[in-house]
Scaffold this active site. Structure first.
Site, short mmCIF file in Angstrom:
data_model
loop_
_atom_site.label_atom_id
_atom_site.label_comp_id
_atom_site.label_asym_id
_atom_site.label_seq_id
_atom_site.Cartn_x
_atom_site.Cartn_y
_atom_site.Cartn_z
N TRP A 152 39.16 39.41 47.35
CA TRP A 152 40.54 39.79 47.01
C TRP A 152 41.53 38.91 47.78
O TRP A 152 42.65 38.71 47.34
CB TRP A 152 40.78 41.26 47.35
N ASN A 198 40.15 37.90 42.80
CA ASN A 198 40.58 39.05 42.03
C ASN A 198 42.01 38.92 41.49
O ASN A 198 42.97 38.87 42.25
CB ASN A 198 40.49 40.32 42.88
N GLU A 199 42.13 38.84 40.16
CA GLU A 199 43.41 38.90 39.44
C GLU A 199 44.42 37.84 39.87
O GLU A 199 45.63 38.03 39.69
CB GLU A 199 44.01 40.31 39.55
N GLU A 274 36.77 45.25 35.52
CA GLU A 274 37.49 46.32 36.21
C GLU A 274 38.16 47.16 35.15
O GLU A 274 38.84 46.65 34.26
CB GLU A 274 38.53 45.80 37.21
#
EC number: 3.2.1.46
Length: 474
Positions: A152, A198-199, A274
């Site tokens: 992350w 992540n993202e 997710e």
């Protein structure tokens, strides 16, 4: 939600109960050996359950853990073991099949901060944080559970002060590989999958470098999932064969059960890497039931990962109870087995990674009066599971956008042919989510139903139900 499970010689599952039945109208399901082209089917027509050809391989139902289970460790040992059993123990509770964890980066990542295994380039410590502990507890209960790591954030030295982890892609790839190697060396944990970031942004050069260095370091079995965001990488994969070859799975977040033609055309398996993130009351359980089925029915997603696994963080933090169960009061010993646990069990207790979804109109599709059904067959072709859900729009609201749709009472006929034509009994597990004062019944074994002389199984279905049918060959 109903599970119709068909497994030769076994009538044994779960650790709870539910009762009743839901029904699909005019669905004829046939098992045979031919090969049909994969296509989407029309609603309400007679449909055949067909085994054979290149069905999609399921990667299972997974859970995501990133600084959300901190308080679980502090429960008394007996209670902590009970909680972990409900998450990971096979044929008991959620029976989770993949555990996705944060690769700590010394940064805040949602519900807290996760420590990095390398605070600096010259520093390595593979005992920081509690993700190692969580992975080992999962493996202790289910040695077959698969492990997935995703960063992350990154420690400050990655990027050499630029805040860009792709400043030196070799440095970043080595950092991730050391985490994978440390998992094995210090904890005897084999990591199966690794993500990018992540993202946030991705680097094509980094993905190729990571794949190359994984292979050079004896880690060819660690597969890359990209990119834990949207579908933006798909166009790059279609233009760049080397990039496509480096990526094993396309992982997207909160797709709303919808994928794209371009993603399908890559030839890669699609994951909802997710999903869920919905309050874990009965409406959240309805969202999860509908999502698990319709991610494949609508979007061909063969794996679905829920965030988050367990509310093991304080009530004052955001996203409270957006999880499968709740355990954030170790001082009192209280924990709650919320109904998303049992919704998960309808899939995980009766399938495993490697089972194959049958084809649309041949075991997968929408029900005429609302709801959906999927069918999965074990790799040896002997075991069949059928999962049906009839969740209404009002009572299965997810936090992301969803269309309005109608679900009404309906009847169903299942017809088994080909390799399953000789089966004479099917075991049934059933759940009903109660709303507006209605009764909730979860994961109850309702006994065996007889398969008729013409290989037909009949049942009746209401709204907001899930059931499984599991084949019994005595």
């Amino acid at each position: 939600m109903t599970l119709i499970c068909c497994k030769r010689g076994v009538v044994k599952r779960c650790h709870n109960g539910g009762k009743g039945a839901s029904v699909i109208k005019n669905v004829i399901m046939e098992i045979s050996g031919g090969v049909k082209r994969h296509h989407y089917g029309g609603k309400g027509r007679c449909q055949r359950l067909h085994y054979g050809g290149k069905e999609k391989v399921s990667k299972g139902v997974s859970i995501e853990e990133k600084a959300t289970s901190l308080l679980v460790r502090h429960y008394p040992t007996k209670l902590r073991d009970e909680i972990l059993d409900y998450l990971f123990k096979p044929n008991f509770g959620a029976s989770l099949q993949i555990l996705k964890v944060e690769i700590g980066g010394d940064s805040q990542s949602g519900e807290g901060s996760e420590a990095s295994h390398m605070h600096n380039s010259w520093d390595e410590n593979y005992y920081r944080g509690y993700e190692w502990w969580m992975m080992k507890e999962a493996k202790k209960r289910n040695p077959d559970i698969l492990l997935y790591g995703l960063p992350w954030g990154w420690p400050g030295w990655i990027g050499n002060g630029t805040h860009n982890p792709y400043y030196n892609v070799n440095t970043t790839a080595v950092y991730i590989i050391k985490w994978i190697q440390g998992a094995k060396k210090y904890h005897d944990l084999d990591i199966n999958f690794v993500g990018i970031w992540n993202e946030l942004s991705y680097s094509i050069e980094y993905i190729k470098t990571l794949r190359r260095l994984l292979d050079q370091n004896g880690l060819p079995n660690v597969k890359i999932v990209a990119v834990d965001g949207g579908f933006e990488i798909v166009s790059d994969m279609l233009r760049d064969p080397d990039l496509s070859n480096a990526i094993e799975y396309i992982g997207v977040h909160y797709p709303g059960t919808q994928s794209t033609v371009a993603a399908y055309n890559t030839g890669k398996q699609l994951w909802s890497s997710e999903d869920f993130s919905t309050f874990n009351d009965n409406i959240g359980a309805g969202c999860w039931a509908r999502t698990l089925n319709q991610n494949y029915v609508n979007g061909l997603f063969t794996g679905t990962i829920a965030w988050n696994m367990i509310t093991g963080y304080y009530n004052a933090l955001p996203f409270i109870r957006q999880s499968l169960m709740t355990a954030n009061s170790p001082w009192s010993g209280n924990y709650v087995i919320n109904n998303p646990i049992w919704v998960t069990a309808h899939t995980t207790q009766f399938t495993a990674p490697g089972w194959r979804y049958l084809k649309h109109n041949s075991g997968v599709g929408k029900l005429k009066n609302g709801g959906s059904y999927v069918s999965l067959v074990s790799p040896d072709g002997k075991n069949l599971t059928i999962i049906m859900e009839t969740m209404t729009s009002k009572h299965s609201v997810c936090f992301y956008y969803q269309p309005n749709f109608n679900v009404t009472l309906q009847n169903i006929t299942l017809q088994l042919k080909g390799s399953f034509a000789k089966i004479d009994k099917m075991a049934v597990w059933y759940s009903r989510l109660g709303y507006d004062g209605g009764q909730t019944e979860m994961m109850q074994y309702t006994g065996q139903v007889d398969v008729g002389w013409n290989s037909n199984v009949k049942a009746g279905k209401s709204k907001n139900e899930e059931f499984n049918m599991f084949l019994i060959d005595e």
